[in-house]
Enzyme design. Structure first.
Site, PDB file in Angstrom:
ATOM      1  N   ASP A 193       0.872  -1.171   0.000  1.00  0.00           N
ATOM      2  CA  ASP A 193       0.000   0.000   0.000  1.00  0.00           C
ATOM      3  C   ASP A 193       0.911   1.224   0.000  1.00  0.00           C
ATOM      4  O   ASP A 193       1.553   1.531   1.012  1.00  0.00           O
ATOM      5  CB  ASP A 193      -0.900  -0.025   1.244  1.00  0.00           C
ATOM      6  CG  ASP A 193      -1.907   1.116   1.251  1.00  0.00           C
ATOM      7  OD1 ASP A 193      -1.697   2.119   0.528  1.00  0.00           O
ATOM      8  OD2 ASP A 193      -2.900   1.021   1.985  1.00  0.00           O
ATOM      9  N   ILE A 213      -0.010   4.387  -0.551  1.00  0.00           N
ATOM     10  CA  ILE A 213      -0.943   5.515  -0.563  1.00  0.00           C
ATOM     11  C   ILE A 213      -0.304   6.822  -0.094  1.00  0.00           C
ATOM     12  O   ILE A 213      -0.760   7.908  -0.441  1.00  0.00           O
ATOM     13  CB  ILE A 213      -2.194   5.170   0.271  1.00  0.00           C
ATOM     14  CG1 ILE A 213      -3.341   6.140  -0.033  1.00  0.00           C
ATOM     15  CG2 ILE A 213      -1.882   5.162   1.757  1.00  0.00           C
ATOM     16  CD1 ILE A 213      -4.634   5.787   0.699  1.00  0.00           C
ATOM     17  N   LYS A 269      -4.686  10.725  -0.183  1.00  0.00           N
ATOM     18  CA  LYS A 269      -3.696  11.329   0.716  1.00  0.00           C
ATOM     19  C   LYS A 269      -2.751  12.282  -0.008  1.00  0.00           C
ATOM     20  O   LYS A 269      -2.547  13.403   0.424  1.00  0.00           O
ATOM     21  CB  LYS A 269      -2.879  10.236   1.409  1.00  0.00           C
ATOM     22  CG  LYS A 269      -3.728   9.148   2.038  1.00  0.00           C
ATOM     23  CD  LYS A 269      -4.599   9.670   3.176  1.00  0.00           C
ATOM     24  CE  LYS A 269      -5.471   8.568   3.753  1.00  0.00           C
ATOM     25  NZ  LYS A 269      -6.374   9.044   4.800  1.00  0.00           N
TER      26      LYS A 269
END
Lengths: 487, 445
Positions: free
Chosen positions: A238, A240, A278
């Site tokens: 991940d 992000i 984000k």
């Protein structure tokens, strides 16, 4: 209008009636406190400041300016309206080609153009939330498991487990080595699963880490890849927070590892989860991405994306915005700079009053060390102290236990979801609290000396404007004690 | 829509990933492939395949575009950065209140004000695809069954079963009574499921029906509601085509029945809706679960985290759908245009010697080619289908892909093209049927 049914519990599915939604976690209690008493500089200056929400609000001015100058990015304006019908009708789960190209371009630039991403491997999902669930559905059967290093994002408990029936097994990381993931911890977790007859299908890492705010160094990444390759399990990365790394050049994406050492592992085991929530600050737009090096996973997850496609209206706007390299490069640079500034300011101010944090240079938060404020090194003490932070200091921060941290006393503090003035208010509140705690410690010692009373070693104090004697009195009607750590 | 072809076997994937339940190997999608490779275009490819297998509504875009032109202010974020920022950050799974109110109001208008909808019960999902899957996760456990009347939308095989592990047991409907659902058929399906040791959790109806293009009669709805109440199971009413009923007084929503019963036993009822058909906005992914059961609403809302609607789109549509003058006008004109299209196609087919089920809604008609089948079998049906695709160059959907229990029926969409293209399609079909009657065509065997 509602009539109670017999056997209500059985009238709905097991999934509907279990706790898998995760909302009974303390992670959300703080949000409730905030919701009922939210800070506002003018109308509610003593309200709770929300520091439990990892949002990036620092660069909306740049985006807004771009949007004002590019009306064609919207299908509702005269400049973009001729596209309206075509865009509104397009429901192909491949997504708009220009959208995929723009996302691939953005992902590459966030990584300093050190790697290229293939637009044909870009698969949409309902935010990273949807992406994680979809990847779990693709890689694991009910009852099988993913290894996840602790501490980890509480949402994983819902995203990976709730409807899929997949298990999560913690890979315990410790403060003694700055929470780095070690081969021993991985092997340990893997063996524990085996002993419990649970089949491990993959390892899920978040890089940069939520809640730590750190990222993996190249060596550790290679070790992880070696581990999953040897066990023939998947690696889900991940990434992000990739764009929030303050020194962009230091971040190493799994994509770079594969490019640098293509023979390091079977590429069919590697999958990246990404989102614009984000890095760009667009959580509302639900732009989740699955990027897999496994053709079958690309194909299947794409079919599953029917359950969570990105609105073509949004795809169209993003395609316009993220294909403009001048804007993208400037945005990434500015965002990094502002995040770095915010991060440094807050950690420096807190360090001045003796509050430490894990050294980090990524994320929208930092990992605060409040171990010395705990009455005892237990999670009960952590929760008690957390309630004080919410109710007395009026900050919503997230307790480490909600991230499955194995050590009590750590808290995640978000700093990018507010303006500069609010950050200062938050800092002042923390400083005041530390100051008053010290003053009370000093006065308590002095008082104990002079009054020659038999105080317990553990002093319970309340932070308020009451007179000291009232606070020290055993008859004081306090129910929200301030705790001081013994160590 | 292009279809990916999986070639390599794969190590270490889930059973769900490797199963065929995504359904893309059905003929429903093979025709799309033929279209993708040779799409009709009035000028550039006049002999290409005309897509009549896609239930899209393209007849009323001018009305939407006109709204946008006249409401620039309402549909933009404004000059201030805060408008955009607030919208971009909004990820609350309750959804934008203004949008929920607008959806509830629009659903009321579509039903001519005959039912009331409470915005607090509107749960938002990215399309009806997600709404149907989500409800299935909430109402049934893996291995349980939902009863679904045939013929039904082919996508249900994926949406209700793939990741949920739930089974579909068909409620067989027959042409002898215009494919209406009967109490006998309901009981038969229920017993059949029970005999296979499957726990039946609910009935899912589509009203108006896809692919029949017809509304379910009030009497039948009452019978279905009585049935589910007796069995203590759920009722899901997919009303995605509610705005496409040609005459509003011919549509009875389950909401109306529940209101007339003072909401007794309503906690087992759930409505699915979407803007993909009525407004023609499939790309925007706007679906909703409307449940009369509080626990279902709460749980559905939590689950919607996996499939929220883009706040950008919620913002735009809140503005559009709260403009009652616009929606009133849109609903009325849209119905009229669809009705006109329907009459055109049914007339045209009649002239070609082809009958259709009497329909009163939807973006398609249910065409009967059973008199022309060599045998009343699925194979014969697929042969005709192939001939129509290859010779007549029309992509239509065979009834077998909709699990129809009788061979020879086809769903033909008419709202996803211009009037001119529809005329071309009808002419081709007419000529084909002529050739066939004159023995000039390769036999349909």
């Amino acid at each position: 209008m509602e009539v109670g049914l017999n056997n209500t519990h059985k009238f709905l599915s097991k999934i509907a009636t279990n706790d898998g939604h995760g909302e009974n976690s303390p992670y959300f209690d703080g949000w409730k406190a905030y919701d009922t008493n939210p800070y506002h500089p003018l109308t509610n200056p003593s309200g709770v400041i929300q520091m439990g929400l990892a949002e990036n609000q620092l660069c909306f001015d740049l985006i807004h300016e771009w949007l004002m100058n590019h009306p064609e990015a919207s299908i509702c304006t005269p400049q973009g309206g001729f596209d309206f019908k075509e865009i509104a009708l397009f429901q192909d789960y491949h997504g708009l080609p220009e959208f995929r190209a723009a996302i691939a371009n953005f992902m590459s630039r966030v990584r300093g153009s050190r790697v290229k991403f293939d637009p044909d491997r870009i698969v949409m999902s309902g935010g990273a939330t949807g992406a994680h669930e979809t990847v779990a559905f693709c890689l694991a059967n009910r009852g099988e498991a993913f290894l996840v290093p602790t501490p980890y994002y509480p949402g994983f408990d819902r995203d990976l487990k709730w409807r899929t029936g997949v298990e999560l097994i913690p890979v315990v990381c410790e403060s003694s080595n700055n929470f780095k993931v070690t081969l021993e911890a991985l092997e340990d977790a893997y063996d524990k699963a085996k002993e419990s007859n649970i089949k491990v299908k993959g390892l899920l890492i978040t890089n940069p880490s939520n809640p730590l705010g750190t990222f993996f160094d190249k060596e550790t990444l290679k070790t992880l890849v070696g581990f999953i390759n040897e066990k023939n399990i998947h690696l889900v990365c991940d990434e992000i927070y990739a764009g929030t790394v303050t020194n962009g050049n230091k971040f190493v994406s799994i994509a770079e590892i594969l490019e640098e050492v293509p023979t390091i592992c079977d590429h069919n085991l590697i999958h990246i989860v990404y989102s614009l929530s984000k890095d760009m600050g667009f959580p509302g737009f639900r732009v989740g991405i699955i990027y897999s090096y496994n053709d079958t996973v690309v194909s299947i997850s794409r079919k599953m994306s029917s359950f969570g496609l990105v609105s073509t209206q949004t795809q169209h706007m993003i395609a316009s915005m993220l294909s403009q390299n001048d804007f993208v490069d400037n945005f990434i640079h500015e965002s990094r700079t502002r995040l770095a500034h915010r991060h440094d300011m807050i950690t420096r101010e807190l360090a001045e009053v003796g509050i430490g944090s894990l050294e980090s240079n990524a994320g929208l938060f930092f990992w605060m060390d409040l171990r010395r404020f705990l009455k005892e090194p237990t999670f009960e003490a952590e929760m008690t102290f957390w309630r004080i932070i919410i109710n007395e200091i009026k900050l919503n921060v997230s307790p480490g236990s909600s991230f499955h941290c194995n050590e009590p006393g750590w808290f995640r503090v978000c700093f990018a979801n507010m303006d500069d003035a609010t950050v200062m208010v938050a800092i002042e509140r923390i400083k005041s609290f530390v100051h008053e705690t010290r003053m009370l410690e000093i006065k308590t010692k002095a008082l104990a000396k002079t009054k020659k009373q038999c105080w317990q070693n553990n002093l319970t104090l309340k932070l308020s404007s009451r007179r000291l004697e009232e606070i020290m009195s055993p008859h004081s009607p306090l129910n929200s004690p301030m705790l001081r750590a013994q160590n | 829509m292009a279809i990916d072809i999986v070639q390599k076997p794969s190590v270490g994937l889930s059973k769900i990933a490797l199963s065929q339940t995504h359904g893309e190997n059905s003929p429903y999608f093979a025709g799309w492939k033929a279209y993708d490779e040779n799409p009709y275009h009035e000028k550039h490819n006049p002999s290409g395949v005309i897509q009549m297998g896609l239930a899209e509504n393209q007849v009323s875009f001018d009305l939407l575009e006109e709204f946008l032109e006249n409401n620039q202010e309402a549909t933009s974020w404004g000059k201030n950065v805060s408008g955009f920022k607030e919208n971009a950050l909004f990820q609350d799974y309750h959804g934008l209140l203004a949008f929920r109110k607008a959806m509830a109001s629009f659903m009321e208008q579509v039903r001519g004000g005959k039912s009331k909808f409470n915005p607090e019960r509107v749960v938002l999902t990215a399309g009806a695809t997600a709404a149907n899957e989500l409800l299935t996760f909430i109402l049934a456990n893996p291995g349980d069954a939902l009863l679904v009347p045939t013929p039904y939308y082919p996508g249900f095989d994926r949406d209700l079963r793939w990741r949920t592990g739930v089974e579909i047991v068909p409620i067989h409907c027959e042409s002898s009574n215009n494919f209406q659902i009967t109490p006998e058929a309901l009981e038969f399906a229920y017993d059949h499921a029970s005999s296979k040791n499957m726990k039946v959790r609910g009935v899912l109806i589509t009203n108006p029906s896809n692919p029949l293009g017809a509304t379910i009669q009030r009497k039948v709805l009452e019978q279905i509601l009585d049935f589910v109440t007796r069995k203590n199971i759920h009722l899901i009413s997919d009303e995605i085509y509610s705005g496409s009923v040609f005459h509003s007084d011919e549509f009875v929503s389950i909401a109306e029945i529940l209101e007339s019963r003072n909401y007794k036993d309503s906690e087992r009822c759930h409505i699915v809706y979407s803007l993909s058909k009525d407004l023609g906005l499939p790309g925007f992914r706007v679906g909703t679960v409307y449940s009369y059961n509080d626990q279902v609403v709460t749980t559905a809302r939590r689950m919607s985290s996996f499939t929220l609607i883009s706040s950008q789109t919620q913002f735009l549509l809140a503005s559009m759908l709260s403009n009652k003058e616009f929606t009133e006008k849109y609903i009325k004109i849209n119905r009229e245009r669809l009705h006109k299209r329907y009459e055109t196609i049914v007339e045209g087919l009649k002239k070609a010697g082809i009958e259709c089920l009497k329909g009163n809604a939807g973006l398609f008609c249910w065409m009967n080619l059973s008199p022309y089948l060599k045998e009343a079998t699925r194979e014969s049906e697929l042969e005709i289908w192939k001939t129509i695709m290859e010779e007549v160059k029309l992509n239509i959907s065979p009834g077998s892909s909709c699990r129809c229990s009788e061979a020879g029926w086809f769903r033909v969409c008419f709202a996803n093209m211009s009037e001119e293209t529809l005329e071309v399609a009808l002419r081709r079909l007419h000529e084909f049927m002529d050739r066939r009657r004159n023995g000039q065509v390769l036999s349909m065997e």
